[in-house]
Design a protein around this motif. Sequence first.
Motif, PDB file in Angstrom:
ATOM      1  N   ALA A 107     -23.304   0.257  42.687  1.00 61.85           N
ATOM      2  CA  ALA A 107     -24.756   0.073  42.521  1.00 61.85           C
ATOM      3  C   ALA A 107     -25.292   0.968  41.395  1.00 61.85           C
ATOM      4  N   PHE A 108     -24.637   2.101  41.175  1.00 64.15           N
ATOM      5  CA  PHE A 108     -25.142   3.040  40.163  1.00 64.15           C
ATOM      6  C   PHE A 108     -24.405   2.939  38.820  1.00 64.15           C
ATOM      7  N   PHE A 109     -23.334   2.149  38.771  1.00 60.49           N
ATOM      8  CA  PHE A 109     -22.479   2.124  37.576  1.00 60.49           C
ATOM      9  C   PHE A 109     -23.276   1.813  36.300  1.00 60.49           C
ATOM     10  N   ASP A 110     -23.983   0.717  36.315  1.00 60.36           N
ATOM     11  CA  ASP A 110     -24.692   0.297  35.099  1.00 60.36           C
ATOM     12  C   ASP A 110     -25.863   1.221  34.775  1.00 60.36           C
ATOM     13  N   PRO A 119     -33.607   0.069  39.632  1.00 59.75           N
ATOM     14  CA  PRO A 119     -34.515  -0.894  40.274  1.00 59.75           C
ATOM     15  C   PRO A 119     -35.650  -0.151  40.986  1.00 59.75           C
ATOM     16  N   ASP A 120     -36.827  -0.755  40.967  1.00 62.19           N
ATOM     17  CA  ASP A 120     -37.978  -0.137  41.650  1.00 62.19           C
ATOM     18  C   ASP A 120     -37.873  -0.344  43.146  1.00 62.19           C
ATOM     19  N   VAL A 121     -37.852   0.729  43.889  1.00 64.58           N
ATOM     20  CA  VAL A 121     -37.913   0.624  45.352  1.00 64.58           C
ATOM     21  C   VAL A 121     -39.025   1.572  45.811  1.00 64.58           C
ATOM     22  N   PRO A 122     -39.556   1.371  47.012  1.00 72.24           N
ATOM     23  CA  PRO A 122     -40.677   2.221  47.438  1.00 72.24           C
ATOM     24  C   PRO A 122     -40.283   3.699  47.476  1.00 72.24           C
ATOM     25  N   ILE A 123     -41.179   4.550  47.003  1.00 73.15           N
ATOM     26  CA  ILE A 123     -40.951   6.002  47.055  1.00 73.15           C
ATOM     27  C   ILE A 123     -41.665   6.531  48.299  1.00 73.15           C
ATOM     28  N   PRO A 124     -40.963   7.324  49.134  1.00 73.02           N
ATOM     29  CA  PRO A 124     -41.601   7.785  50.378  1.00 73.02           C
ATOM     30  C   PRO A 124     -42.918   8.505  50.114  1.00 73.02           C
ATOM     31  N   ASP A 125     -43.830   8.338  51.042  1.00 68.51           N
ATOM     32  CA  ASP A 125     -45.153   8.922  50.888  1.00 68.51           C
ATOM     33  C   ASP A 125     -45.117  10.380  51.365  1.00 68.51           C
ATOM     34  N   VAL A 126     -44.636  11.255  50.482  1.00 67.67           N
ATOM     35  CA  VAL A 126     -44.494  12.658  50.839  1.00 67.67           C
ATOM     36  C   VAL A 126     -45.561  13.457  50.095  1.00 67.67           C
ATOM     37  N   SER A 134     -39.681  15.286  39.110  1.00 62.70           N
ATOM     38  CA  SER A 134     -40.119  14.516  37.945  1.00 62.70           C
ATOM     39  C   SER A 134     -40.127  13.033  38.319  1.00 62.70           C
ATOM     40  N   ASP A 135     -40.797  12.215  37.515  1.00 61.79           N
ATOM     41  CA  ASP A 135     -40.867  10.770  37.806  1.00 61.79           C
ATOM     42  C   ASP A 135     -39.483  10.150  37.839  1.00 61.79           C
ATOM     43  N   GLU A 136     -38.659  10.560  36.856  1.00 61.94           N
ATOM     44  CA  GLU A 136     -37.298  10.010  36.754  1.00 61.94           C
ATOM     45  C   GLU A 136     -36.486  10.353  38.023  1.00 61.94           C
ATOM     46  N   VAL A 137     -36.556  11.611  38.420  1.00 62.69           N
ATOM     47  CA  VAL A 137     -35.808  12.062  39.599  1.00 62.69           C
ATOM     48  C   VAL A 137     -36.289  11.324  40.843  1.00 62.69           C
ATOM     49  N   LYS A 138     -37.587  11.139  40.961  1.00 71.13           N
ATOM     50  CA  LYS A 138     -38.134  10.437  42.131  1.00 71.13           C
ATOM     51  C   LYS A 138     -37.550   9.028  42.224  1.00 71.13           C
ATOM     52  N   LYS A 139     -37.453   8.357  41.077  1.00 74.44           N
ATOM     53  CA  LYS A 139     -36.937   6.978  41.071  1.00 74.44           C
ATOM     54  C   LYS A 139     -35.475   6.951  41.512  1.00 74.44           C
ATOM     55  N   PHE A 140     -34.698   7.911  40.976  1.00 73.81           N
ATOM     56  CA  PHE A 140     -33.284   7.988  41.355  1.00 73.81           C
ATOM     57  C   PHE A 140     -33.132   8.258  42.852  1.00 73.81           C
ATOM     58  N   LEU A 141     -33.886   9.251  43.333  1.00 78.20           N
ATOM     59  CA  LEU A 141     -33.763   9.631  44.748  1.00 78.20           C
ATOM     60  C   LEU A 141     -34.144   8.470  45.659  1.00 78.20           C
ATOM     61  N   ALA A 142     -35.198   7.761  45.262  1.00 76.28           N
ATOM     62  CA  ALA A 142     -35.653   6.639  46.094  1.00 76.28           C
ATOM     63  C   ALA A 142     -34.581   5.545  46.143  1.00 76.28           C
ATOM     64  N   LEU A 144     -31.343   5.891  45.587  1.00 77.29           N
ATOM     65  CA  LEU A 144     -30.175   6.406  46.303  1.00 77.29           C
ATOM     66  C   LEU A 144     -30.398   6.287  47.816  1.00 77.29           C
ATOM     67  N   LEU A 145     -31.567   6.667  48.258  1.00 78.84           N
ATOM     68  CA  LEU A 145     -31.883   6.598  49.687  1.00 78.84           C
ATOM     69  C   LEU A 145     -31.882   5.147  50.180  1.00 78.84           C
ATOM     70  N   TYR A 146     -32.425   4.280  49.330  1.00 82.47           N
ATOM     71  CA  TYR A 146     -32.452   2.848  49.658  1.00 82.47           C
ATOM     72  C   TYR A 146     -31.029   2.333  49.886  1.00 82.47           C
ATOM     73  N   GLN A 147     -30.121   2.756  49.022  1.00 80.88           N
ATOM     74  CA  GLN A 147     -28.716   2.319  49.155  1.00 80.88           C
ATOM     75  C   GLN A 147     -28.060   2.942  50.392  1.00 80.88           C
ATOM     76  N   ILE A 148     -28.368   4.223  50.656  1.00 84.37           N
ATOM     77  CA  ILE A 148     -27.769   4.892  51.827  1.00 84.37           C
ATOM     78  C   ILE A 148     -28.264   4.234  53.112  1.00 84.37           C
ATOM     79  N   ASN A 149     -29.539   3.890  53.142  1.00 84.00           N
ATOM     80  CA  ASN A 149     -30.104   3.291  54.352  1.00 84.00           C
ATOM     81  C   ASN A 149     -29.546   1.902  54.649  1.00 84.00           C
ATOM     82  N   LYS A 150     -28.858   1.326  53.667  1.00 78.89           N
ATOM     83  CA  LYS A 150     -28.218   0.020  53.902  1.00 78.89           C
ATOM     84  C   LYS A 150     -26.956   0.155  54.743  1.00 78.89           C
ATOM     85  N   VAL A 151     -26.419   1.379  54.837  1.00 78.62           N
ATOM     86  CA  VAL A 151     -25.174   1.593  55.594  1.00 78.62           C
ATOM     87  C   VAL A 151     -25.453   1.360  57.075  1.00 78.62           C
TER      88      VAL A 151
END
Length: 415
Positions: A107-110, A119-126, A134-142, A144-151
């Motif tokens: 999922a992260f290769f490309d 891809p845009d996924v919802p960012i938690p309301d923290v 930073s904005d970039e880090v927030k997008k990555f973290l969101a 990553l979490l989206y992918q982990i929650n699929k497990v």
Amino acid sequence: MGDLKHKDESWDFRSADTKEYTHCFHTYPAMMIPQIARRLLNEYGCEGEWLLDPYCGTGTSLVEASLFGMHSVGCDINPLVRLIATAKVTPISLKALDSEVNRLNDAFFDIEFGTTTIPDVPIPDVPNLDYWFSDEVKKFLAYLLYQINKVEDEPIRNFMKVAYSETVREVSYTRTSTFKLHRMPSEKLENFNPDVFGIYHKKINRNRQGLIAYLEKRKDVEATICHANTVAGELPIPRPLGGYNLVITSPPYGDSQTTVAYGQFSRLSAEWIGLNNARKVDRIAMGGQPSKSIFEDSPVTTAIEKIQTIDEKRSRDVSAFYNDLGHSIDTVAKMLSPRSTICYVVGNRRVKDVLLPTDEFVVHAFGKHGFSHKETIVRNIPNKRMPKKNSPSNVAGQTSSTMNEENIVICQRTD
Ligand SMILES: C[S@@+](CC[C@H](N)C(=O)[O-])C[C@H]1O[C@@H](n2cnc3c(N)ncnc32)[C@H](O)[C@@H]1O
């Protein structure tokens, strides 16, 4: 305490590897080193019996109990460490884990090669998210979490969340030099551009290695982690027939609001992951609520009275902590077998330059429940991750090394 208290440098474990097995998973303030739990288990443990850690943190003694062959139960009020401790003791299929890790890598290769955007996924309301990421880090973290929650498999998802939790801290603007939440200086912010997925990937690999070593050595025993406040009377935890036989634990130091801030340390990760009550931990922790009265009739009373003459409010904070610790010991003692051993690893901190003999407090409190003091081993702390220096008098510039030693208090109950 007399002769029963003695210094023993063989308990320092100066050059020991404290990150073997699943102990490598996640840092935390004031972790116990596994070598202490291991040696105590060898001395006082019995295979097939039950160990309790009432303030288990990231589960150091529970992991060691599983390696030794004792069933174990751990309690903590902090949801993040319950997640970490659970992941550290729970066996999972490596094949199934690898398949999920590969899916995540794909999922992260490309994205990593820059050929596609995140891809845009919802960012938690923290609250205050922009202050810490930073904005970039927030997008990555969101993402990553989206992918982990699929497990789908919960133990595997937990394993992946633990690596995620440490990543959140590392890619945030938090200073790494303190457990408290302090933002790094503004000149550092501009050049702070962490590789979120790279950091996560490294942690997954490190933890996987630790897991393999753990799976090879662990015995077929139970290990349960419970949400329980040990100050509050009855514990909602399993009750082994005959009671728990051994306690190996390190309670909080009583300065969760100030120095060793478990809650502050955990907050950002816990909020990203969506764990409840992340903000409350330091307030619910022992000593988190001020006491109305001074703690009387105990080995810490004289010290608290001295503090009272210097600073009334601080003396009440300190009283509140010992009040809670006393109640917590009453609760724990009720769960223990008639021939049990307790091992409490405690630091004697200073407040306003007055030394608080927590080790004596523990002996006294268990004494009320039929426990005799066996010994107190004083060890140097060469490698524990906690502030070595603090300002006990709270006067700027006045510091003293208060936490260079700790006491392993051992008491036994006899019929
Ligand atoms: C010194 S740490 C334990 C560290 C642990 N031995 C390890 O190696 O990770 C103390 C723990 O006590 C927990 N704690 C504080 N008050 C508590 C309470 N009333 N009941 C249960 N746990 C509590 C804190 O959340 C913290 O995780």
